[in-house]
Design an enzyme around this catalytic site. Sequence first.
Site, PDB file in Angstrom:
ATOM      1  CG  HIS A 483      -1.986  -1.097   1.442  1.00 29.06           C
ATOM      2  ND1 HIS A 483      -2.406  -1.417   2.562  1.00 29.06           N
ATOM      3  CD2 HIS A 483      -2.173  -1.953   0.355  1.00 29.06           C
ATOM      4  CE1 HIS A 483      -3.350  -2.534   2.180  1.00 29.06           C
ATOM      5  NE2 HIS A 483      -3.216  -2.938   0.796  1.00 29.06           N
ATOM      6  N   PRO A 484       1.709   1.467  -0.862  1.00 32.30           N
ATOM      7  CG  PRO A 484       3.064   1.264  -2.885  1.00 32.30           C
ATOM      8  CD  PRO A 484       2.204   0.343  -1.864  1.00 32.30           C
TER       9      PRO A 484
END
Length: 568
Positions: A483-484
Amino acid sequence: MKNQVSTLRYDYIIVGAGSAGCVLANRLTEDPNTTVLLLETGGSDRSIFIQMPTALSIPMNTKKYAWQFETEEEPHLDNRKMHCPRGKVLGGSSSINGMVYVRGHAKDFDEWEEKGATDWNYASCLPYFKKSENWALASDNSATSEYRGTQGPLGVNNGNQMKNPLYQAFVDAGVEAGYMDTSDYNAKQQEGFGPMHMTIKNGVRWSTANAYLRPALARPNLTVVTHALVHKILLSVDGSEKKATGIRYERKGSIIDVHANTEVILSAGSIGSPHLLQLSGIGEKETLEKAGIECLHELPGVGENLQDHLEFYFQFKCKQPITLNGKLDWWNKLLIGARWFFFKKGLGATNHFESCGFIRSKAGIEWPDLQYHFLPAAMRYDGRTAFDGHGFQVHIGHNKPTSRGTVKVTSADPKAHPSIRFNYLSTETDREGFRDCVKLTREIINQPAFDQYRDDEIQPGQHIQTDEEIDAFVRSNVESAYHPSCTCKMGTDEMSVVDPQTRVRGVSNLRIVDSSIFPTIPNGNLNAPTIMVAERAADLIKSAGMLPPSQAEVSMAPDWETVQRSKF
């Protein structure tokens, strides 16, 4: 290499056909007088491994479908280099992700506004979540219609409806441990335990390519170019005036310049968008010069504020032979695949994360900061198992990290990957969060609801007890939840990259619309809020009438101290 200057002009050029880009391509071409060029480095998503939900680990780990980024050595994770795949295919990361549909807590979006993203509060965002959504399990009551959408393109359901008894056991155990149950964590109340939702429709992964792009492809005002590697944004610089005029990209050995009449929109994601800005001479001057790139517009926030979710697997052996570990031989895989291929049903039609939980880690936390995904199997994302026999696991992570990282260009060569460093677990707050993950999860799994199923703890193992032992286990075993986000944050301070209209500060005719503009990471998976951001941004771009803010109430849980627990 052959250079071409295209005579074609488009009103909008969108870079990246991912979770946001496909939404924009659809919404902007609803006006037949608006022309749009959509550029994507990857190719078609027409693969059984993408479309069949249970095959989710394959595209994520395949170079054809995903950028296989790797971080620098992470100093607080035993100097491990972490895997950071990003979608490189039509649909982007929505075509390679786990299909989990979580909007985030209402307070996450109120926090955005507090950080300077004016009018991106929950009341303003909820109508766009609803606009995007086709919730398969909607009821006719007015309470559902306040929170859930039924007319949008994005199919959302609950997989196989928790047919395996272990899913309900997990929910029951959470309630027995003193937490609340929640029938719909994407509605009034996120906090608690209940069924998990996924972006699957009629047994097929419902990526933004399926939901948004495919219906728009027949429009003559939409042009999609795949296998196009974007080199940079074309800028016109006249003194202090900077303007985006187009895009330079490479395809089949040719360099092509194409121009935008109205705007260039970056939707290349939280790694790609800051990297492309930097390649174009937009960013921190020192970073650009070190990479041999002339600084055309100094914007120090580009590539900063990088955030992600970490998680680890809490695994137990199972007393009863009811887990997916019994379905991993070639014969069962063949049967599962055949049933899905012909009927789009069965174990191939779900991501297998069908129950979940959202809780707070300690007193003083206003809204949930821990998230559970329950899986009736004990295995890794790549399908490998750690033991012979049956087992189950929960993926658990601390979802409101305070650690911050960077994405930095390292070369003027657009084919060179940027330097990525998350600085995972660099703060004591984040390390404490994962200690809570271990202690609270043990309490939940040891509730009576699991007595008939729970056997020995596989991982971390009962020998892991002290804070020092937990810290060491986490450092060596924690993984990215992929989930950058937040590397081109939206706001009004000097480190903001875009303003609340999603326009790049100081450069006209240039926007960013993807998860990179989140000011802070929400409590949940990122595909749903990324789609919401694109839906709302499309109205901002078109100068359309914005949907009116919702008046729906949000349920905040009782004070943490009132939640009954038997132990820490």
